[in-house]
Design an enzyme around this catalytic site. Structure first.
Site, short mmCIF file in Angstrom:
data_model
loop_
_atom_site.label_atom_id
_atom_site.label_comp_id
_atom_site.label_asym_id
_atom_site.label_seq_id
_atom_site.Cartn_x
_atom_site.Cartn_y
_atom_site.Cartn_z
N LYS A 54 9.66 -5.65 -2.45
CA LYS A 54 9.11 -5.64 -1.09
C LYS A 54 10.11 -6.25 -0.12
O LYS A 54 10.29 -5.76 1.00
CB LYS A 54 7.77 -6.38 -1.03
CG LYS A 54 6.64 -5.62 -1.75
CD LYS A 54 5.41 -6.49 -1.95
CE LYS A 54 4.46 -5.88 -2.98
NZ LYS A 54 3.37 -6.80 -3.36
N GLN A 98 1.07 -12.91 -3.53
CA GLN A 98 1.21 -12.02 -4.69
C GLN A 98 0.17 -12.37 -5.77
O GLN A 98 0.02 -13.52 -6.14
CB GLN A 98 2.64 -12.14 -5.24
CG GLN A 98 2.94 -11.20 -6.40
CD GLN A 98 2.84 -9.73 -6.02
OE1 GLN A 98 3.31 -9.30 -4.97
NE2 GLN A 98 2.18 -8.93 -6.86
N ASP A 121 -1.65 -7.19 3.18
CA ASP A 121 -2.12 -6.60 1.92
C ASP A 121 -3.56 -6.11 2.05
O ASP A 121 -4.05 -5.39 1.18
CB ASP A 121 -2.05 -7.65 0.80
CG ASP A 121 -0.90 -7.36 -0.16
OD1 ASP A 121 -0.33 -6.26 -0.08
OD2 ASP A 121 -0.60 -8.24 -0.99
#
Ligand code: ADP
Length: 294
Positions: A54, A98, A121
């Protein structure tokens, strides 16, 4: 029927180029480059790889990024205060925590700490709730990437029967909400199948568009799909082999057996995966635009 493979890698590259142009313009107009902050708790190898990818994608479009690596024994309180300082930092456009987090930590509580305008996200209760209401702000990257793949492959979504296999919070549930949303790029009839579904084959055979996110190699074969179906394989499974790496990546679909039955199919790797990364970057640009109120 000749099955065409959807080249997710190539489509993601085009999207990244479009984003790079937008970032250029954004900066030319006097704004600060969008910035993604990633938080990793513990030393899960796969998490490190995902976050690195990313970060690289951010660099490739002219965005900046940093990774905050935290000890696996960090308390929820400390983690929350790290996120709060990112929320308050005007230099941070998007925040990504994450997953997975250590199981001593309440994931919902942590994700819900992220400012909804920075939740790139889209996995906080607020973001998922907004999606379910049909008023999404940030949509999780994988569902967003799947929809984009369909649109850019000229698949008409409204009116189609979409069967989703898997009810995870990351993929199955949000893609079901996204594609059934009242919208010109939604309006599908969605059936959500999962591990307690009786006679999966009977259901998958009904799909015009079949989306599989179950994490089981070869769950779907040619006998389970309808002629001309579009098959989107979200599975990423590691299978040990004798290669240098020691493993290969396979999806949830036995691709060889669906070839010539499906009209379109995504390969693994090189299908949905690269799109997910491109959508994190796209969401970060959107966050920067909102934050710097363009
Ligand atoms: P991901 O993170 O890719 O979304 P998860 O491992 O979190 O995947 O979720 C797997 C999902 O797949 C679960 O919702 C589960 O119900 C579904 N699933 C697992 N096995 C089967 C099966 N045999 N048939 C249909 N669905 C399954």
């Amino acid at each position: 029927m000749e099955t065409k493979l959807i080249n997710g890698k190539a489509i993601a590259k085009i999207i990244r180029q479009e984003i790079a142009n937008e970032v250029d313009l954004f900066i030319q107009n006097g704004h600060v480059a969008p910035h993604l902050s990633a938080v990793i708790v513990g030393d899960d190898a796969a998490s490190q790889v995902y976050v690195r990818n990313k970060g690289r994608a951010c660099e490739s479009v002219g965005m900046t990024h940093n990774t905050i690596q935290l000890d696996k024994d960090i308390s929820s309180k400390e983690l929350i205060s790290v996120i709060q300082s990112l929320n308050n930092d005007m230099g941070v456009s998007g925040i990504l925590v994450q997953l997975p987090l250590p199981n001593t930590i309440d994931v919902s509580e942590i994700l819900s700490t992220i400012d909804i305008n920075k939740d790139v996200d889209g996995l906080s209760n607020n973001s998922l709730g907004a999606l379910l209401k049909g008023e999404p702000h940030f949509v999780p990257a994988t569902p967003l990437g799947i929809r984009e793949l369909l649109i850019r492959s000229d698949i008409i979504i409204p009116g189609k029967h979409v069967v989703v296999v898997g009810r995870s919070m990351l993929v199955g549930k949000p893609i079901s909400a996204l594609l059934s949303m009242k919208s010109k790029i939604g309006d599908a009839t969605v059936t959500l199948a999962h591990s307690a579904t009786l006679d999966l084959k009977k259901i998958t055979k009904l799909a015009d568009i079949l989306i599989i996110a179950a994490g089981i190699p070869n769950l779907i074969d040619g006998s389970m799909i309808k002629d001309g179906a579009v098959v989107v394989d979200v599975g990423i499974n590691r299978i040990d082999d004798n290669s240098e790496k020691g493993y290969k990546l396979v999806g949830d679909v036995d691709l060889d057996s669906i070839v010539s039955i499906a009209s379109l199919a995504t390969p693994v790797p090189g299908g949905v995966g690269p799109m997910t990364i491109a959508m994190v970057v796209s969401n970060t640009l959107k966050a920067a635009k909102t934050l710097q109120s363009v």
